[in-house]
Design an enzyme around this catalytic site. Structure first.
Site: not given
Ligand SMILES: Nc1nc2[nH]cnc2c(=O)[nH]1
Length: 167
Positions: A65, A67, A95, A98
Site C-alpha cells: 500500500h 502508506e 487502512c 497502514c
C-alpha cells in the site's frame, strides 16, 4: 465506518492543501503504471518530502500500500526525531495496516482526502473485492500517543482517480 463529515478544501491551510494534492497526483501515477490508485507523501519539519505509491500489482505484494511503502521509505531517509514532527498526506484514508505502520513510525499528524467509507462505497459496487472497514481514527485511538487526523477533505480528483478502476 467513518461518519466524519468532509471538510471543504478551503478549510485547509494552503501548505496542507498543496501536499494533499501532491499525494493525489501520486495516486494517479500509481494507477497509470498499473498499480492501485493510492499515493501519499511524508513531509518532515525541515520540508523534506518523501513519496509513496501503491505497488500491489507491479511488485506482486499485497502489503504494498502507498502508506506502508511510504513509512518504510521515510524511516530510511529521515531521523526518528524528524518522523516525530512529520505529517503524512494521503489520497485516501489509511487502512488499518497502514495506520499501524504510521503509528509505529511515530508520525503524529495525518491528512487524507477520500474517506474510507467513500472508498468502500466505490469499491463495493464490485463483488469479490475485499475491504477492511476500520477507520484510522479508531485504530489511532487504541494507541498510547495522540495522532491528529484531518479528513476527509472534499477534493474531486481524490474520488475521480478511482473512476472506472474497480470495475
Ligand atoms: N489508503 C490506502 N488504502 C488502500 N486500500 C488498498 N490499497 C490501499 C492503499 O495503498 N492506500
Amino acid at each position: 465506518m467513518s461518519l466524519t463529515p468532509p471538510l471543504p478544501a478551503d478549510a485547509l491551510a494552503p501548505v496542507d492543501l498543496g501536499h494533499l494534492e501532491h499525494a493525489i497526483t501520486l495516486a494517479r501515477a500509481a494507477r497509470d503504471r498499473g498499480d492501485h490508485p493510492f499515493g501519499a507523501v511524508v513531509v518532515a519539519p525541515d520540508g523534506t518530502v518523501v513519496e509513496g505509491l501503491n505497488s500491489v500489482v507491479t511488485q506482486d505484494d499485497p502489503t504494498g500500500h502507498a502508506e506502508t511503502n511510504l513509512v518504510r521509505a521515510a524511516a530510511a531517509r529521515l531521523t526518528t526525531e524528524a518522523l516525530r514532527g512529520a505529517t503524512l498526506y494521503t489520497s485516501t484514508e489509511p487502512c488499518a495496516m497502514c495506520t499501524g505502520a504510521i503509528y509505529w513510525a511515530g508520525i503524529p499528524r495525518v491528512v487524507y482526502a477520500l474517506g474510507e467509507d467513500e472508498l468502500i462505497r466505490i469499491v463495493q459496487a464490485q463483488e469479490g473485492i475485499p475491504t477492511l472497514a476500520l477507520p484510522c481514527r479508531e485504530v489511532f485511538a487504541r494507541g498510547g500517543r495522540p495522532v491528529e487526523v484531518i479528513g476527509p477533505v472534499l477534493l474531486p480528483e481524490a474520488a475521480a482517480v478511482h473512476d472506472g478502476f474497480w470495475i
